[in-house]
Enzyme design. Structure first.
Site, PDB file in Angstrom:
ATOM      1  N   ASP A   1       0.434   1.721  11.084  1.00  0.00           N
ATOM      2  CA  ASP A   1       1.703   1.630  10.363  1.00  0.00           C
ATOM      3  C   ASP A   1       1.811   2.667   9.249  1.00  0.00           C
ATOM      4  OD1 ASP A   1      -0.364   0.211   9.077  1.00  0.00           O
ATOM      5  OD2 ASP A   1       1.023  -1.123   8.056  1.00  0.00           O
TER       6      ASP A   1
ATOM      7  N   GLU B   1      -1.032  -2.996   8.880  1.00  0.00           N
ATOM      8  CA  GLU B   1      -2.176  -3.082   7.951  1.00  0.00           C
ATOM      9  C   GLU B   1      -1.693  -3.096   6.507  1.00  0.00           C
ATOM     10  OE1 GLU B   1      -5.359  -1.552   5.306  1.00  0.00           O
ATOM     11  OE2 GLU B   1      -3.500  -0.503   5.836  1.00  0.00           O
ATOM     12  N   GLU B   2      -0.566  -2.462   6.244  1.00  0.00           N
ATOM     13  CA  GLU B   2      -0.081  -2.278   4.877  1.00  0.00           C
ATOM     14  C   GLU B   2       0.722  -3.458   4.321  1.00  0.00           C
ATOM     15  OE1 GLU B   2      -0.896   0.011   2.847  1.00  0.00           O
ATOM     16  OE2 GLU B   2      -1.667   1.611   4.121  1.00  0.00           O
TER      17      GLU B   2
END
Length: 190
Positions: free
Chosen positions: A81, A139-140
């Site tokens: 991402d 992931e963020e």
């Protein structure tokens, strides 16, 4: 395959890895919206052969390389991402998605793991056990895509995990391995 042979295989892929990274950098997608990124990864992995490629969630990808002999299961993971940042660079491969940018290197992480999958897929007969290539979405954004992927079973039976990550202070061409956590500010093995 010897270390020298692996080095040669990696060098032969250099331009391809750069092209993958540039493409991904130009087409960043935010957490939980990595539809085109996941499709690009899925299609690229399928082109290698010897891999069982699946979509455990809507925007993640997993490829399994099952070796010729029994053994342990190694998972290798990269995140895909991007961040909600407007890119101010003037590179030829600048983000084409306004307000979205690969500012954390996930385009590089994804490209590196694609390269590892391509090289290792050619070595199926030499692999003992299984290698799982996990391309994680979101992931963020907390709680992140890892939780969804684990719930989908991607970690079932895994003995060891390696996370692909760029590290600017690492000498070019070197790989660093640390037991435990590395990028959270402390080493859990101490």
């Amino acid at each position: 395959m010897t270390t020298a042979t692996l080095d040669q295989a990696a060098e032969q892929l250099r331009e391809q890895v750069i092209a993958w990274r540039c493409y991904l950098h130009e087409h960043p997608e935010l957490s939980f919206h990595e539809e085109k990124t996941a499709q690009f990864v899925y299609d690229t992995l399928n082109s290698f052969g010897n891999l069982e490629v699946t979509r455990p969630t809507k925007t993640s990808v997993m490829a399994r390389l099952i070796g010729a002999q029994p053994g342990k299961v190694l998972a290798m993971r990269a995140d895909m991402d991007a961040l909600p940042i407007t890119e101010a660079n003037t590179f030829a491969f600048v983000s084409k998605n306004q307000g979205v940018m690969h500012a954390c290197g996930h385009d590089g992480h994804t490209s590196m793991l694609l390269a590892a999958a391509k090289i290792l897929s050619r070595m199926k007969d030499q692999i003992k056990g299984e290698v799982r290539f996990l391309f994680q979405h979101a992931e963020e954004l907390f709680p992140g895509g890892a939780e969804e992927m684990v719930a989908a079973g991607v970690m079932d039976g895994v003995d060891l995990v390696i996370g692909a990550h760029l590290w600017a202070s690492m000498e070019f061409g070197k790989i660093g391995i640390v037991a435990g956590f590395l990028t959270n500010g402390r080493n859990q093995t101490e």
